[in-house]
Write a protein that holds these residues in place. Sequence first.
Motif, PDB file in Angstrom:
ATOM      1  N   UNK A 158       0.830  -1.205   0.000  1.00 53.16           N
ATOM      2  CA  UNK A 158       0.000   0.000   0.000  1.00 53.16           C
ATOM      3  C   UNK A 158       0.862   1.252   0.000  1.00 53.16           C
ATOM      4  N   UNK A 159       1.857   1.273   0.876  1.00 51.74           N
ATOM      5  CA  UNK A 159       2.733   2.434   0.983  1.00 51.74           C
ATOM      6  C   UNK A 159       3.527   2.639  -0.309  1.00 51.74           C
ATOM      7  N   UNK A 160       4.075   1.573  -0.868  1.00 62.44           N
ATOM      8  CA  UNK A 160       4.850   1.682  -2.106  1.00 62.44           C
ATOM      9  C   UNK A 160       3.983   2.188  -3.253  1.00 62.44           C
ATOM     10  N   UNK A 161       2.765   1.679  -3.329  1.00 61.63           N
ATOM     11  CA  UNK A 161       1.847   2.066  -4.388  1.00 61.63           C
ATOM     12  C   UNK A 161       1.523   3.554  -4.298  1.00 61.63           C
ATOM     13  N   UNK A 162       1.170   4.026  -3.091  1.00 58.32           N
ATOM     14  CA  UNK A 162       0.837   5.437  -2.925  1.00 58.32           C
ATOM     15  C   UNK A 162       2.012   6.354  -3.186  1.00 58.32           C
ATOM     16  N   UNK A 163       3.188   5.989  -2.697  1.00 56.78           N
ATOM     17  CA  UNK A 163       4.371   6.823  -2.920  1.00 56.78           C
ATOM     18  C   UNK A 163       4.735   6.892  -4.395  1.00 56.78           C
ATOM     19  N   UNK A 164       4.552   5.799  -5.112  1.00 53.15           N
ATOM     20  CA  UNK A 164       4.883   5.782  -6.540  1.00 53.15           C
ATOM     21  C   UNK A 164       3.964   6.705  -7.326  1.00 53.15           C
ATOM     22  N   UNK A 165       2.661   6.687  -7.004  1.00 43.53           N
ATOM     23  CA  UNK A 165       1.733   7.584  -7.694  1.00 43.53           C
ATOM     24  C   UNK A 165       2.089   9.041  -7.408  1.00 43.53           C
ATOM     25  N   UNK A 166       2.372   9.339  -6.147  1.00 41.64           N
ATOM     26  CA  UNK A 166       2.698  10.715  -5.782  1.00 41.64           C
ATOM     27  C   UNK A 166       3.984  11.175  -6.461  1.00 41.64           C
ATOM     28  N   UNK A 167       4.966  10.299  -6.521  1.00 39.72           N
ATOM     29  CA  UNK A 167       6.231  10.639  -7.182  1.00 39.72           C
ATOM     30  C   UNK A 167       6.017  10.906  -8.666  1.00 39.72           C
TER      31      UNK A 167
END
Length: 561
Positions: free
Chosen positions: A242-251
């Motif tokens: 979940x954290x990796x997915x959200x950070x990737x979208x934000x990046x």
Amino acid sequence: MPEQAVVATDTAPGTRSRASAVGLACALGGFLLIGVALAPALVGHTAFLPADYWMTSVPFALSAPRAAHDFPSNSLLGDPALLYPPQLWVLREALRGGAFPLWNRFARGGESMLATGQSGPFAPTTWPILALPWPLGFAWAAALRFGLLWLGAYLYGRAMNLERAWCVAVALGFCAAPLFAVHFQQLPRATAHLALPWLLLGVERMAAAMPRDARAMTRAALPLAACHCFALIAGYPPAALTVSFGASIYLALRLPWRPRRAALAARAIGFAALALGALLAAPVLLPFAEALRDSATLADRSDGGQWTLATATLRLFWNPYAFGSPLLGAAHAWNGPENFEEAQQYIGLVPWVFLLGCAPLLLRVRGDDRLRALALAAIAGFAASLGFGWWPLHPLLTKLPPLSVNANPRLLFLAQVAIPVLAALAARRWLAARDVSDMRARGFAPLASAATIGAALLVALALADHWELRAWIALASAAALVAAGFCAATPTQRHLAIAMVPLLWLADVAPVYRGIHPQVPIGWADPARAVAMLPGAIRNDRHARVAFERTTLPIVADRAR
């Protein structure tokens, strides 16, 4: 602009010193709040461990103390009692004996300690449990998790140039996100989530470094690797995903898009930093991947990505009943503050009121705020699409691993934290200086008073366990505060209105923790006492495998025959 003007005029050393003290208090406010809440467990008078579950479960229930049956227990806390403490006990005792237990022979038929992805031995948030006397470390580990999540979210708000009160509200939004709050007592499951605001803060630092050169962007991106590594070793792979997915979208969406070459270079550097974090976490990821490949879990959950919440549960994002509904046709019937499904979806009504009430202001944002709003809206949209099965993203994304094997409702954590930040961005100009009529200005006092009374009522009703009325009062109080802000005519009134935002937010969401995470008598958490409570036929048989689950019931039945 109003905040910048205030900062520009506050040049006196005494004023700067006071501002620094206030800022430090706000940044560390999470440690203070959780310290007050967990004070009995932090000093060893109680245990922040649902050991009452042991007392009332087979086989311990056969000799449970009378007080255990009268204790205000939360029967939903099975995993924090049955799954994680036994693994952490084995890990702790082995380390005290001078060895790392790569193989845990006490669980199931034996299992790899690292491959289970549950104990998180390398995460600093686990170390208090391993170092402090049992069970004192559980409370200190929880305080560390809550405080670090708060601090990261607060600093993320400051990186967006939000006023301090809004930064505190954003920190509350992260710490009260139900998929963190409901699982707060489950050590690994609630640990990976605290990396998210730090990753978003790292992206903001990269955006600030873009006008310089690649070296500056690389230095700014290095914290991304450390934070991503922390998420991956925290001890719960679905939360890490979940954290990796959200950070990737934000990046991908937050960084500026011009000049084009610098924009592409920044994104490449950012994703390389995330990849470096995964490489650093390889000692944990590789055993987990090998065990997953060879286990039945991968086959059993191969279609886990297809799991969705019923469409009717969409309203639970804002449902005025919050923790269940007595209405005919509701997604779940009301059963009090332990309604697990509703509890995981609710995020509080205050951010929704601010987001909708200030929506026209959000449409007028420019520059960095526009990119932030776009990224946060995309995160919320992706998470909700996967959680509720919305077309077309859900059928497309769930064909791809690891989303194909993940229970997608867990991704709603991303929507729960994105919406409060969107609300803060929308309300950035909510209290901008404006000319208002005398009649309108006179409306500030009654509206602000109504919001204050509403916040007090929220706390009182929570203490009295009258949950049905709380959400309606939160809705009315937040609406009164939004209206009061638009009526504010003086700097004092504007400062008062924005200071009330986190107070009302806290009154709305803090009772979640009180209702679902009881602190138990410390003696109940003593494994030696638990073993002493076992029936003699089990306790005296060295070869009997005793689990903390109802699967031990056949053993008891066999002994009885």
